[in-house]
Design a protein around this motif. Structure first.
Motif, PDB file in Angstrom:
ATOM      1  N   SER A   6       0.817  -1.209   0.000  1.00  0.00           N
ATOM      2  CA  SER A   6       0.000   0.000   0.000  1.00  0.00           C
ATOM      3  C   SER A   6       0.852   1.261   0.000  1.00  0.00           C
ATOM      4  O   SER A   6       0.348   2.361  -0.219  1.00  0.00           O
ATOM      5  CB  SER A   6      -0.933   0.015   1.205  1.00  0.00           C
ATOM      6  N   LEU A   7       2.156   1.106   0.227  1.00  0.00           N
ATOM      7  CA  LEU A   7       3.040   2.262   0.275  1.00  0.00           C
ATOM      8  C   LEU A   7       3.667   2.568  -1.081  1.00  0.00           C
ATOM      9  O   LEU A   7       4.591   3.367  -1.164  1.00  0.00           O
ATOM     10  CB  LEU A   7       4.146   2.034   1.305  1.00  0.00           C
ATOM     11  N   ARG A   8       3.180   1.966  -2.136  1.00  0.00           N
ATOM     12  CA  ARG A   8       3.702   2.294  -3.462  1.00  0.00           C
ATOM     13  C   ARG A   8       3.547   3.787  -3.716  1.00  0.00           C
ATOM     14  O   ARG A   8       2.508   4.377  -3.453  1.00  0.00           O
ATOM     15  CB  ARG A   8       2.950   1.516  -4.538  1.00  0.00           C
ATOM     16  N   SER A   9       4.576   4.401  -4.238  1.00  0.00           N
ATOM     17  CA  SER A   9       4.541   5.852  -4.412  1.00  0.00           C
ATOM     18  C   SER A   9       3.809   6.265  -5.699  1.00  0.00           C
ATOM     19  O   SER A   9       3.080   7.251  -5.706  1.00  0.00           O
ATOM     20  CB  SER A   9       5.957   6.412  -4.433  1.00  0.00           C
ATOM     21  N   ASP A  10       4.020   5.533  -6.766  1.00  0.00           N
ATOM     22  CA  ASP A  10       3.430   5.880  -8.066  1.00  0.00           C
ATOM     23  C   ASP A  10       3.773   7.307  -8.482  1.00  0.00           C
ATOM     24  O   ASP A  10       3.038   7.932  -9.247  1.00  0.00           O
ATOM     25  CB  ASP A  10       1.902   5.693  -8.047  1.00  0.00           C
ATOM     26  N   SER A  11       4.876   7.831  -7.981  1.00  0.00           N
ATOM     27  CA  SER A  11       5.283   9.173  -8.378  1.00  0.00           C
ATOM     28  C   SER A  11       5.924   9.132  -9.757  1.00  0.00           C
ATOM     29  O   SER A  11       6.803   8.316 -10.019  1.00  0.00           O
ATOM     30  CB  SER A  11       6.273   9.762  -7.376  1.00  0.00           C
ATOM     31  N   ARG A  12       5.481  10.009 -10.616  1.00  0.00           N
ATOM     32  CA  ARG A  12       6.067  10.120 -11.955  1.00  0.00           C
ATOM     33  C   ARG A  12       6.874  11.403 -12.091  1.00  0.00           C
ATOM     34  O   ARG A  12       7.270  11.766 -13.204  1.00  0.00           O
ATOM     35  CB  ARG A  12       4.960  10.072 -13.008  1.00  0.00           C
ATOM     36  N   ARG A  13       7.110  12.067 -10.953  1.00  0.00           N
ATOM     37  CA  ARG A  13       7.822  13.350 -11.010  1.00  0.00           C
ATOM     38  C   ARG A  13       9.050  13.394 -10.115  1.00  0.00           C
ATOM     39  O   ARG A  13       9.913  14.235 -10.318  1.00  0.00           O
ATOM     40  CB  ARG A  13       6.871  14.487 -10.630  1.00  0.00           C
ATOM     41  N   GLY A 347       5.179  11.361  -1.977  1.00  0.00           N
ATOM     42  CA  GLY A 347       6.543  11.835  -2.142  1.00  0.00           C
ATOM     43  C   GLY A 347       7.499  11.196  -1.164  1.00  0.00           C
ATOM     44  O   GLY A 347       8.645  10.877  -1.510  1.00  0.00           O
ATOM     45  N   VAL A 348       7.051  10.999   0.077  1.00  0.00           N
ATOM     46  CA  VAL A 348       7.891  10.347   1.082  1.00  0.00           C
ATOM     47  C   VAL A 348       8.224   8.927   0.654  1.00  0.00           C
ATOM     48  O   VAL A 348       9.380   8.484   0.719  1.00  0.00           O
ATOM     49  CB  VAL A 348       7.193  10.346   2.459  1.00  0.00           C
ATOM     50  N   ASN A 349       7.210   8.203   0.207  1.00  0.00           N
ATOM     51  CA  ASN A 349       7.433   6.830  -0.247  1.00  0.00           C
ATOM     52  C   ASN A 349       8.363   6.787  -1.455  1.00  0.00           C
ATOM     53  O   ASN A 349       9.240   5.907  -1.549  1.00  0.00           O
ATOM     54  CB  ASN A 349       6.096   6.173  -0.596  1.00  0.00           C
ATOM     55  N   ALA A 350       8.205   7.739  -2.358  1.00  0.00           N
ATOM     56  CA  ALA A 350       9.080   7.789  -3.533  1.00  0.00           C
ATOM     57  C   ALA A 350      10.526   8.004  -3.117  1.00  0.00           C
ATOM     58  O   ALA A 350      11.442   7.346  -3.631  1.00  0.00           O
ATOM     59  CB  ALA A 350       8.627   8.901  -4.479  1.00  0.00           C
ATOM     60  N   LEU A 351      10.750   8.912  -2.177  1.00  0.00           N
ATOM     61  CA  LEU A 351      12.117   9.205  -1.747  1.00  0.00           C
ATOM     62  C   LEU A 351      12.762   7.987  -1.102  1.00  0.00           C
ATOM     63  O   LEU A 351      13.936   7.678  -1.376  1.00  0.00           O
ATOM     64  CB  LEU A 351      12.120  10.380  -0.771  1.00  0.00           C
ATOM     65  N   ILE A 352      12.033   7.296  -0.257  1.00  0.00           N
ATOM     66  CA  ILE A 352      12.600   6.114   0.400  1.00  0.00           C
ATOM     67  C   ILE A 352      13.002   5.078  -0.638  1.00  0.00           C
ATOM     68  O   ILE A 352      14.092   4.486  -0.566  1.00  0.00           O
ATOM     69  CB  ILE A 352      11.607   5.525   1.416  1.00  0.00           C
ATOM     70  N   ARG A 353      12.158   4.853  -1.620  1.00  0.00           N
ATOM     71  CA  ARG A 353      12.478   3.867  -2.652  1.00  0.00           C
ATOM     72  C   ARG A 353      13.696   4.292  -3.479  1.00  0.00           C
ATOM     73  O   ARG A 353      14.543   3.473  -3.824  1.00  0.00           O
ATOM     74  CB  ARG A 353      11.260   3.658  -3.557  1.00  0.00           C
ATOM     75  N   ILE A 354      13.794   5.581  -3.784  1.00  0.00           N
ATOM     76  CA  ILE A 354      14.937   6.084  -4.546  1.00  0.00           C
ATOM     77  C   ILE A 354      16.229   5.898  -3.756  1.00  0.00           C
ATOM     78  O   ILE A 354      17.239   5.408  -4.279  1.00  0.00           O
ATOM     79  CB  ILE A 354      14.722   7.575  -4.883  1.00  0.00           C
ATOM     80  N   LEU A 355      16.217   6.292  -2.485  1.00  0.00           N
ATOM     81  CA  LEU A 355      17.411   6.163  -1.653  1.00  0.00           C
ATOM     82  C   LEU A 355      17.826   4.701  -1.508  1.00  0.00           C
ATOM     83  O   LEU A 355      19.013   4.360  -1.589  1.00  0.00           O
ATOM     84  CB  LEU A 355      17.151   6.765  -0.268  1.00  0.00           C
ATOM     85  N   ALA A 356      16.832   3.836  -1.292  1.00  0.00           N
ATOM     86  CA  ALA A 356      17.131   2.417  -1.120  1.00  0.00           C
ATOM     87  C   ALA A 356      17.690   1.810  -2.407  1.00  0.00           C
ATOM     88  O   ALA A 356      18.661   1.047  -2.378  1.00  0.00           O
ATOM     89  CB  ALA A 356      15.869   1.672  -0.680  1.00  0.00           C
ATOM     90  N   GLU A 357      17.087   2.156  -3.531  1.00  0.00           N
ATOM     91  CA  GLU A 357      17.564   1.604  -4.811  1.00  0.00           C
ATOM     92  C   GLU A 357      18.988   2.068  -5.101  1.00  0.00           C
ATOM     93  O   GLU A 357      19.843   1.271  -5.507  1.00  0.00           O
ATOM     94  CB  GLU A 357      16.635   2.011  -5.946  1.00  0.00           C
ATOM     95  N   ASP A 358      19.254   3.362  -4.884  1.00  0.00           N
ATOM     96  CA  ASP A 358      20.592   3.872  -5.158  1.00  0.00           C
ATOM     97  C   ASP A 358      21.632   3.270  -4.215  1.00  0.00           C
ATOM     98  O   ASP A 358      22.766   2.989  -4.628  1.00  0.00           O
ATOM     99  CB  ASP A 358      20.610   5.395  -5.037  1.00  0.00           C
ATOM    100  N   ALA A 359      21.256   3.078  -2.948  1.00  0.00           N
ATOM    101  CA  ALA A 359      22.185   2.454  -2.003  1.00  0.00           C
ATOM    102  C   ALA A 359      22.473   1.020  -2.406  1.00  0.00           C
ATOM    103  O   ALA A 359      23.623   0.551  -2.359  1.00  0.00           O
ATOM    104  CB  ALA A 359      21.623   2.508  -0.583  1.00  0.00           C
ATOM    105  N   SER A 360      21.439   0.307  -2.832  1.00  0.00           N
ATOM    106  CA  SER A 360      21.624  -1.078  -3.262  1.00  0.00           C
ATOM    107  C   SER A 360      22.492  -1.156  -4.515  1.00  0.00           C
ATOM    108  O   SER A 360      23.359  -2.034  -4.639  1.00  0.00           O
ATOM    109  CB  SER A 360      20.263  -1.729  -3.522  1.00  0.00           C
ATOM    110  N   LEU A 361      22.268  -0.235  -5.440  1.00  0.00           N
ATOM    111  CA  LEU A 361      23.087  -0.216  -6.657  1.00  0.00           C
ATOM    112  C   LEU A 361      24.544   0.120  -6.339  1.00  0.00           C
ATOM    113  O   LEU A 361      25.464  -0.414  -6.968  1.00  0.00           O
ATOM    114  CB  LEU A 361      22.519   0.805  -7.640  1.00  0.00           C
ATOM    115  N   ALA A 362      24.757   0.988  -5.353  1.00  0.00           N
ATOM    116  CA  ALA A 362      26.131   1.299  -4.949  1.00  0.00           C
ATOM    117  C   ALA A 362      26.820   0.072  -4.375  1.00  0.00           C
ATOM    118  O   ALA A 362      28.019  -0.150  -4.597  1.00  0.00           O
ATOM    119  CB  ALA A 362      26.139   2.445  -3.929  1.00  0.00           C
ATOM    120  N   LEU A 363      26.060  -0.751  -3.633  1.00  0.00           N
ATOM    121  CA  LEU A 363      26.625  -2.018  -3.152  1.00  0.00           C
ATOM    122  C   LEU A 363      27.061  -2.876  -4.333  1.00  0.00           C
ATOM    123  O   LEU A 363      28.171  -3.433  -4.347  1.00  0.00           O
ATOM    124  CB  LEU A 363      25.593  -2.781  -2.314  1.00  0.00           C
TER     125      LEU A 363
END
Length: 397
Positions: A6-13, A347-363
């Motif tokens: 239910s926390l999907r962000s669906d942000s396109r911006r 927007g909060v959910n979008a930010l968390i997903r972005i940060l998590a994805e980028d951190a995982s990709l950095a790993l």
């Protein structure tokens, strides 16, 4: 990363923290945006925090099996699904009405901590009810000591397990943007402020509908508040730390530390963790970048003492850099306020997903599978922290 569907962000911006800031600035009055983004003095320290992160480089590694990666970690006896959380920030509901509830829902859904500020626009009890075990409480000691201890008692009674004592605000610094805009708590509406609000009708109408934010932990019977934003907060001294350590039964964390001498003394005083930060550049404009202080403090307190970090973190790679330089956990402040200001809970959910994805990709790019294995070895040669001789224990007495 796991989370409630239910926390999907669906942000396109929102695809970055910069997107969130740009979108939030469009919706918010200038007075509100500047309160969030502004810093002390000429805002050099705030810029320095970010530019120092940009100067740190990670060493890519190849041909490692990194198909499966984990961002799960443990801090102060509690398991979290991500190595970052939401820092304590005052009056979050100024960014957008309902910000605190959006943060609490995200904290529970993504299993990260959310830190409620003493100066929050939601009460200690409300946040504990919304975020449950993921809620932390941050304490300022402004005004009478007994007032601060009453807040501690309320937090203890509400069931908080983690208490952050902020110690780098003996006095709130001059923030030029706020002075120019006439920012005050509570709001005083003059012609300039009225026009600012009127030209941002979505924020103004939503805020009017929800009610103007106020420091809710200081409400008095009959209305009003006993919160004084400009009051001295120098009551957070060494004697108070000793008293607080005796009273508080949970984890005690000291925030705003950038000195190795202070860190060692705090460690000896029995604090459970140190929160390395320069308040996002909002206190001393000539302060060193917090990321430069981090490895020195790690060396001073030893390899096993818990360190939390914030100040200047803007993406997932920054999170990994902070972990590589000695942090056990990372907090973010302004980016979350921008995210909620841009698109509310989405927007909060979008930010968390972005940060998590980028951190995982950095790993993945640095050849790692588990965030708990991040170390200085992933930094480019020559950028590993310089080992400094620890000060003798009697040097800070």
């Amino acid at each position: 990363m796991t989370a409630n569907p239910s926390l999907r962000s669906d942000s396109r911006r929102i695809f970055s923290t910069e997107d969130a800031m740009r979108l939030a600035q469009r919706r918010q009055p200038q007075l509100v945006h500047d309160f969030i983004e502004g810093a002390a003095g000429r805002e050099v320290a705030s810029l320095r925090n970010q530019t120092r992160f940009d100067a740190i480089t990670l060493q890519p590694r190849v041909m490692a099996d990194v198909a499966e990666r984990s961002l799960k970690t443990t801090l102060l006896g509690q398991d979290y699904d991500l190595p970052f959380g939401i820092a304590p920030m005052g009056m979050c509901n100024l960014a957008w009405p309902g910000a605190d509830q959006a943060f609490a829902a995200a904290a529970q859904g993504y299993n990260i901590p959310v830190c409620l500020s003493t100066a929050a626009s939601s009460s200690i009890e409300e946040m504990r009810g919304w975020a449950d075990e993921n809620a932390w409480f941050q304490l300022y000691v402004g005004g009478p000591i007994e007032q601060a201890l009453d807040l501690v008692q309320r937090a203890q009674h509400a069931g908080y397990k983690n208490l952050i004592l902020t110690v780098d605000v003996p006095q709130v610094s001059r923030r030029v943007r706020d002075l120019r805009n006439g920012f005050q708590v509570p709001f005083r509406i003059g012609v300039k402020q009225f026009l600012d609000f009127a030209t941002h009708p979505q924020w103004a109408l939503t805020t009017l509908l929800k009610g103007a934010p106020e420091p809710k932990n200081f409400k008095v019977e009959g209305g009003g508040s006993k919160f004084d934003r400009g009051a001295s907060r120098a009551g957070a001294d060494w004697a108070f730390l000793d008293r607080l350590r005796e009273i508080w039964k949970g984890n005690l964390i000291l925030k705003g530390v950038s000195s190795t001498e202070d860190a060692q003394r705090i460690q000896r005083a029995g604090a459970d963790a140190i929160y390395v930060s320069n308040h996002g550049g909002r206190q001393l404009d000539s302060a060193p970048a917090a990321i430069d202080a981090l490895p020195k403090i790690r060396e001073a307190v030893g390899p096993d003492y818990p360190l939390i970090f914030d100040s200047g973190v803007r993406n997932g790679e920054d999170i990994i850099k902070a972990l590589a330089l000695g942090a056990d956990f990372v907090m973010l402040g302004r980016p979350f306020l921008h995210a909620v200001g841009a698109e509310g809970a989405r927007g909060v959910n979008a930010l968390i997903r972005i940060l998590a994805e980028d951190a995982s990709l950095a790993l993945a790019q640095t050849g790692l599978n588990d965030v708990r294995t991040v170390s200085p070895q992933i930094l480019v040669a020559g950028q590993q922290p310089v080992v400094q001789e620890s000060l003798p224990h009697d040097a800070t007495k």
